[in-house]
Design an enzyme around this catalytic site. Structure first.
Site, mmCIF file in Angstrom:
data_model
loop_
_atom_site.group_PDB
_atom_site.id
_atom_site.type_symbol
_atom_site.label_atom_id
_atom_site.label_comp_id
_atom_site.label_asym_id
_atom_site.label_seq_id
_atom_site.Cartn_x
_atom_site.Cartn_y
_atom_site.Cartn_z
ATOM 1 N N LYS B 189 -3.042 -10.223 0.343
ATOM 2 C CA LYS B 189 -3.083 -11.194 -0.734
ATOM 3 C C LYS B 189 -1.969 -10.842 -1.678
ATOM 4 O O LYS B 189 -1.684 -9.669 -1.883
ATOM 5 C CB LYS B 189 -4.426 -11.088 -1.454
ATOM 6 N N THR B 200 0.211 -1.539 -2.586
ATOM 7 C CA THR B 200 0.507 -2.864 -3.121
ATOM 8 C C THR B 200 -0.724 -3.723 -3.141
ATOM 9 O O THR B 200 -1.607 -3.533 -2.357
ATOM 10 C CB THR B 200 1.542 -3.584 -2.273
#
Lengths: 417, 417
Positions: B189, B200
């Site tokens: 996402k 991340t």
């Protein structure tokens, strides 16, 4: 610092003995390409009546503009003495194989025309990187510039260094040292590619106060840290950043040669001018609709305060939120968290402030219930301060930036054409 | 690395023994606020048939989302074993006084419903920071999610973690180890607040390959450096970044417990999936119209290559130039120069490349004459590579980013509302 200075007009010509002039020479395109159109100045010169003690700070970008290399070399050779400054916009004279040669030629032209040593000329360029600088327009311009030199023609110079700037930036103050009235003023250029590191974009400061070169450099290096180096428009550090500070001593005071009380007064005056130019640069950031300041307090040391304040004003998400007048303080917490500073998130308080008032949005690291309408009203103002208290010490700093807008994208999606 | 893998469908359900489900529970606003409107999923669950060895990397932002704190704690307690993952969008559960309590409650709800230990649940949240997470919708959703679990329902989960994403991001490969067919797939996402540091945005990877927790972590930490950590959308590191990697061993291969040949194959498969998800994240960056990669070669070491490549893709001036298809390579030189890497500007070559061809724009630090039309054609493509040769060694890397557009400003000027 206290505001014990009188603001005066005059920019770089506010100090006694400084003459200036500016003209359009057609560096970017031939002067005669659009008949009848009055072009903006693109080259300027300013000159002191007597030799000046001079200090300078330069970009820390490893890719340095040719004028940076030449000016640094000149001041080394001249033992930090300078008389004249020549500066052009529209072409940065950087990443060009013949860049240094051209920058030296600019100094030579000025030196010959003024009959001064070449190494007492400061040269600066700003504009597009990687375009060959045409020297013919400069050759034609120098005699015109010398001929046009006048006291009080600071505006002609200040407009000549503008690129995407929408307003000229000048500021000057009057102050007293040992009963002698001194003046210190400057001009700055800059709107984008601004994220100074040890120096910033083109800034020229002049004073008639007598200060030794050594103390000038000391003052400049100190004040640049808490003014220009706390400024960011877009996180891009320019290849051509430079601040020069010239003191010709015509005010008549005894030369400042050590850290006496007079030096403190001088530094305060320098801070006043540089901080105000910094604010002007931030407010005129490319595409900006508002000045955004981040005032960090309660830091355990100055370095921590600077890191935190700069991280907030550099965050694209904070900048776009400011554009949208969205009190999204999670983004401020996020930016503080990734700043790299050694801080305790659970001690952080955040509030927004403007002329419309102030509203607390975060206490001890947690977002608090706040009046969204009041916050919106504050964030719709054109000068906003994001106040961050780290609650870990007594150090503080203010960093200067602006919002990130459609126009920043527009201006920079199409800069060269 | 070589592409010796077969791309397959299935995302997080590509590996044997992983079921998933997703639903809309109304975390951001009441489910019934707009009658008749079908809302997008905002919560998902995926579960392995058997306990998984699990590795994870987390954001290095000092302000950490509560789910990060709880997941890290869970995996420590469970000796890196996990069975289930619950994740929601629209609310990051970060900077909330009751955040950890709520994140724990999410794990407890899943654990009770599945009859598994609470510490074998991974929890993740993404969305607005500083909004209290309403727990009632989650309480209602968990039984529905558990009831809906099915093999092959990866898409329901992949859409549930989307925020400003315009497309779901899934990738999976099939590979062979010791004659056993293994599968490894993932979903990601992310669109904004992306500038990973050690991890991340939300990324979940599953495999049926048998790998020890220790070797899983080793592989993940190594591959994340050259994939997600080389990605930047906007320079903002999220408070909720996390990548989890779960291996349930159902492929039947002998468990990988050291740095054998099988481990190398496994790492290559992991790279294949993570690099492709990274590309997808970059291409779907908020407001992006194109994928911009910077491929640095000739670096004296990997670290130098990473610093240079990230500096280029993070530069707002490079990003806006890419949006405007402007071959302004001075900005690339500028970004390399201020990157902080120890490089020699006068050795740098730069070229642009796309499916339309390639054009050299800089040689040995100086901008060269190039065909502007050809450059324009290349830069108008939707996948562009900026090639930088430092000519100082043999190391290289590719960093992933996107252009900076009006829509980035639009999306983020008004995110919370």
């Amino acid at each position: 610092m206290d505001n014990k200075f009188t603001y005066i007009d005059g920019g770089i010509c506010a100090a006694k003995g400084f003459k200036a002039s500016g003209t359009y020479c057609g560096i970017k395109r031939p002067a005669n390409d659009t008949p009848g159109v009055k072009h903006k100045n693109d080259i300027c010169l300013f000159v002191s009546d007597v030799v000046c003690n001079t200090a300078a700070v330069y970009t820390q970008n490893k890719v340095k503009g040719a004028p940076i290399i030449v000016t640094k070399d000149n001041l080394e050779k001249s033992d930090n003495k300078a008389i004249a400054v020549i500066a052009n916009s529209k072409n940065a004279n950087t990443c060009n194989a013949d860049g240094v040669e051209k920058a030296k030629r600019m100094c030579e032209l000025v030196a010959n025309e003024l009959n001064i040593p070449q190494e007492q000329v400061v040269v600066a360029s700003t504009g597009v990187i990687g375009l060959t600088l045409p020297i013919e327009p400069v050759e034609k311009a120098v005699p015109i510039l010398v001929n046009g030199l006048e006291y009080g023609k600071n505006e002609e110079a200040a407009t000549a260094i503008m690129t995407t700037d929408t307003v000229k930036k000048e500021y000057a103050v009057e102050f007293e040292i040992d009963g002698f009235t001194c003046h210190l003023g400057g001009m700055a250029k800059g709107s984008g590619m601004i994220h100074p590191n040890m120096a910033t974009t083109l800034n020229f400061i002049t004073t008639d106060c007598a200060v030794s070169s050594k103390m000038l450099q000391k003052a400049l290096s100190e004040i640049v840290k808490v003014t220009y180096n706390c400024l960011s428009i877009d996180g891009d550090t320019s290849t051509n950043d430079m601040v020069s500070l010239m003191a010709n001593g015509l005010a008549g005071n005894k030369e400042i040669t050590d850290e006496c009380e007079s030096f403190e007064i001088f530094k305060s005056a320098l801070y006043e001018v540089m901080a105000n130019l910094t604010r002007m640069l931030a407010k005129d950031g490319e595409g900006a609709t508002k000045l955004v300041m981040c005032e960090v307090s309660g830091a355990k040391d100055k370095e921590t305060a600077i890191i935190c304040a700069k991280s907030v004003i550099c965050s694209p998400l904070v900048k776009t939120a400011m554009f949208g007048a969205d009190a999204n303080c999670g983004r401020i917490m996020g930016a503080l968290g990734y700043s790299g500073a050694d801080i305790d998130p659970l001690k952080i308080d955040v509030s927004y402030q403007s002329v419309s008032g102030s509203v607390d949005v975060c206490k001890g690291g947690y977002v608090v219930d706040f009046n969204e309408e009041k916050a919106k009203k504050i964030l719709l103002d054109d000068e906003i301060t994001i106040k961050v208290n780290l609650n870990e010490g007594n150090c503080g700093i203010t960093a200067y930036g602006c919002d990130l807008t459609y126009d920043y994208v527009k201006i920079n999606g199409d800069y060269r054409t």
